[in-house]
Design an enzyme around this catalytic site. Structure first.
Site, PDB file in Angstrom:
ATOM      1  CB  SER A   7      35.262 -35.247  47.740  1.00  0.00           C
ATOM      2  OG  SER A   7      34.753 -36.291  46.930  1.00  0.00           O
ATOM      3  CG  HIS A  32      32.911 -32.275  45.334  1.00  0.00           C
ATOM      4  ND1 HIS A  32      32.808 -31.288  44.376  1.00  0.00           N
ATOM      5  CD2 HIS A  32      33.453 -33.352  44.711  1.00  0.00           C
ATOM      6  CE1 HIS A  32      33.273 -31.759  43.217  1.00  0.00           C
ATOM      7  NE2 HIS A  32      33.673 -33.009  43.389  1.00  0.00           N
ATOM      8  CG  ASP A  34      33.317 -36.696  43.266  1.00  0.00           C
ATOM      9  OD1 ASP A  34      33.465 -35.785  42.435  1.00  0.00           O
ATOM     10  OD2 ASP A  34      33.993 -36.799  44.301  1.00  0.00           O
ATOM     11  CG  MET A  36      32.255 -40.996  39.430  1.00  0.00           C
ATOM     12  SD  MET A  36      33.792 -41.806  39.899  1.00  0.00           S
ATOM     13  CE  MET A  36      34.515 -40.585  40.989  1.00  0.00           C
ATOM     14  CG  HIS A  65      32.600 -33.373  39.677  1.00  0.00           C
ATOM     15  ND1 HIS A  65      33.843 -33.804  40.093  1.00  0.00           N
ATOM     16  CD2 HIS A  65      32.693 -33.251  38.323  1.00  0.00           C
ATOM     17  CE1 HIS A  65      34.644 -33.945  39.053  1.00  0.00           C
ATOM     18  NE2 HIS A  65      33.970 -33.637  37.957  1.00  0.00           N
ATOM     19  CG  MET A  67      33.371 -36.902  36.947  1.00  0.00           C
ATOM     20  SD  MET A  67      34.326 -37.530  38.344  1.00  0.00           S
ATOM     21  CE  MET A  67      33.200 -37.164  39.667  1.00  0.00           C
ATOM     22  CG  MET A 136      38.786 -32.526  36.704  1.00  0.00           C
ATOM     23  SD  MET A 136      37.843 -32.782  38.229  1.00  0.00           S
ATOM     24  CE  MET A 136      38.700 -34.174  38.986  1.00  0.00           C
ATOM     25  N   GLY A 141      37.703 -39.917  38.315  1.00  0.00           N
ATOM     26  CA  GLY A 141      37.287 -41.308  38.421  1.00  0.00           C
ATOM     27  C   GLY A 141      37.591 -41.934  39.759  1.00  0.00           C
ATOM     28  N   GLY A 143      39.247 -41.354  43.933  1.00  0.00           N
ATOM     29  CA  GLY A 143      39.819 -40.549  45.000  1.00  0.00           C
ATOM     30  C   GLY A 143      41.227 -41.035  45.299  1.00  0.00           C
ATOM     31  N   GLY A 144      41.934 -40.275  46.090  1.00  0.00           N
ATOM     32  CA  GLY A 144      43.236 -40.709  46.590  1.00  0.00           C
ATOM     33  C   GLY A 144      44.375 -40.643  45.583  1.00  0.00           C
ATOM     34  CG  ASP A 175      37.420 -32.670  42.417  1.00  0.00           C
ATOM     35  OD1 ASP A 175      37.919 -33.301  43.362  1.00  0.00           O
ATOM     36  OD2 ASP A 175      36.386 -33.033  41.807  1.00  0.00           O
ATOM     37  N   GLY A 176      40.955 -32.795  43.342  1.00  0.00           N
ATOM     38  CA  GLY A 176      41.861 -33.922  43.137  1.00  0.00           C
ATOM     39  C   GLY A 176      43.196 -33.746  43.830  1.00  0.00           C
ATOM     40  N   GLY A 197      38.896 -35.032  49.331  1.00  0.00           N
ATOM     41  CA  GLY A 197      38.289 -36.278  49.791  1.00  0.00           C
ATOM     42  C   GLY A 197      39.181 -36.962  50.803  1.00  0.00           C
ATOM     43  CB  SER A 198      41.982 -39.381  50.399  1.00  0.00           C
ATOM     44  OG  SER A 198      42.617 -38.638  49.384  1.00  0.00           O
TER      45      SER A 198
HETATM   46  C1  DX5 Z   1      37.787 -37.560  41.379  1.00  0.00           C
HETATM   47  C2  DX5 Z   1      36.700 -36.816  42.098  1.00  0.00           C
HETATM   48  C3  DX5 Z   1      37.159 -36.108  43.305  1.00  0.00           C
HETATM   49  C4  DX5 Z   1      37.691 -37.009  44.390  1.00  0.00           C
HETATM   50  C5  DX5 Z   1      38.764 -36.280  45.105  1.00  0.00           C
HETATM   51  O1  DX5 Z   1      37.275 -38.049  40.197  1.00  0.00           O
HETATM   52  O2  DX5 Z   1      36.109 -35.857  41.237  1.00  0.00           O
HETATM   53  O3  DX5 Z   1      36.154 -35.238  43.827  1.00  0.00           O
HETATM   54  O4  DX5 Z   1      36.728 -37.373  45.345  1.00  0.00           O
HETATM   55  O5  DX5 Z   1      39.360 -37.140  45.993  1.00  0.00           O
HETATM   56  P1  DX5 Z   1      40.791 -36.846  46.587  1.00  0.00           P
HETATM   57  O6  DX5 Z   1      40.691 -35.533  47.338  1.00  0.00           O
HETATM   58  O7  DX5 Z   1      41.043 -38.009  47.464  1.00  0.00           O
HETATM   59  O8  DX5 Z   1      41.743 -36.728  45.441  1.00  0.00           O
HETATM   60 ZN    ZN Z   2      34.768 -34.282  42.120  1.00  0.00          ZN
END
Ligand code: DX5
Ligand code: ZN
Length: 218
Positions: A7, A32, A34, A36, A65, A67, A136, A141, A143-144, A175-176, A197-198
């Site tokens: 991500s 990926h 994101d 928003m 994705h 959002m 999800m 909203g 990461g981390g 995801d998440g 992501g993280s």
């Molecule tokens: C959250 C995003 C994710 C996010 C995941 O709203 O849709 O794609 O980047 O990040 P991690 O893997 O750090 O939870």
């Molecule tokens: Zn995402």
């Protein structure tokens, strides 16, 4: 085949070209992205120009994705910018079949996203028109965040439902909060696309992608 989707929300945006190359070289499958809108979720992130820029530097599939509160207003722009996969949240897509059909008509793979507390019925109703269901495992909203364990049961239920309803070809994306140490659990529950992501960008990106690949192939 299990696909790894870094991500880019967690990437160093000032070094995005290098980071994308590292993902590619380490054998990631999909990127990926994101999106928003500051409304469906508080932050504002990437628009179609970012996707267009990515498209110019990589041939990896771009998984957008959305959002956003009005996904119908956005799918065309992102498809034109070079997205290959576009997913929309069931919570804000009241005409889901029409939206999914529109995404497919634009030449993209279409996905339905469910927040962690959204009833799975939404996925069941729309699955016949979707290429993938994005479940999800955190509230969207940011990461981390920490992985919400109820995801695992939800994922198993969706996988079983798809397989018993002639929809084995529909993939589940998670995801998440996916990290090297819980990726295997997600795969065992039926996910075949892992967004992280993280879990990948913190530390050595290439080493983390290789380690995740090993864990899920073992
Ligand atoms: C959250 C995003 C994710 C996010 C995941 O709203 O849709 O794609 O980047 O990040 P991690 O893997 O750090 O939870
Ligand atoms: Zn995402």
């Amino acid at each position: 085949m299990i696909q790894i989707a870094p991500s880019l929300l967690a990437a160093d945006l000032l070094r995005i070209g290098d980071q994308v190359m590292s993902c590619e070289q380490a054998g990631a499958d999909i990127l990926h992205v994101d999106v928003m809108d500051g409304h469906f979720v508080p932050p504002i992130t990437f628009g179609p120009a970012f996707v267009k820029g990515l498209r110019a530097i990589t041939s990896m599939p771009l998984d957008v994705h959305l959002m956003v509160t009005n996904p119908d207003h956005q799918v065309e722009q992102f498809a034109e910018a070079g997205a290959h996969w576009i997913s929309v949240h069931a919570e804000v897509a009241p005409h889901l079949h029409r939206t999914l059909a529109r995404i497919k008509n634009l030449g993209c793979r279409a996905g339905v996203v469910l927040n962690p507390a959204t009833p799975l019925e939404y996925a069941f109703e729309a699955a016949g028109d979707a290429d993938f269901i994005l479940l999800m495992s955190v509230n969207p909203g940011y990461g981390g965040q920490s992985f919400i364990p109820s995801f695992l049961t939800r994922c198993e239920r969706v996988r079983t439902w798809l397989d018993t309803n002639g929809l084995s070809n529909v993939q589940i994306e998670v995801d998440g909060g996916i990290k090297i140490d819980n990726a295997r659990q997600a795969v065992d529950a039926g996910a075949s696309i892992l967004v992280s992501g993280s879990g990948l960008f913190q530390g050595d990106l290439k080493a983390n992608i290789s380690a995740m690949r090993q864990v899920i192939s073992a």
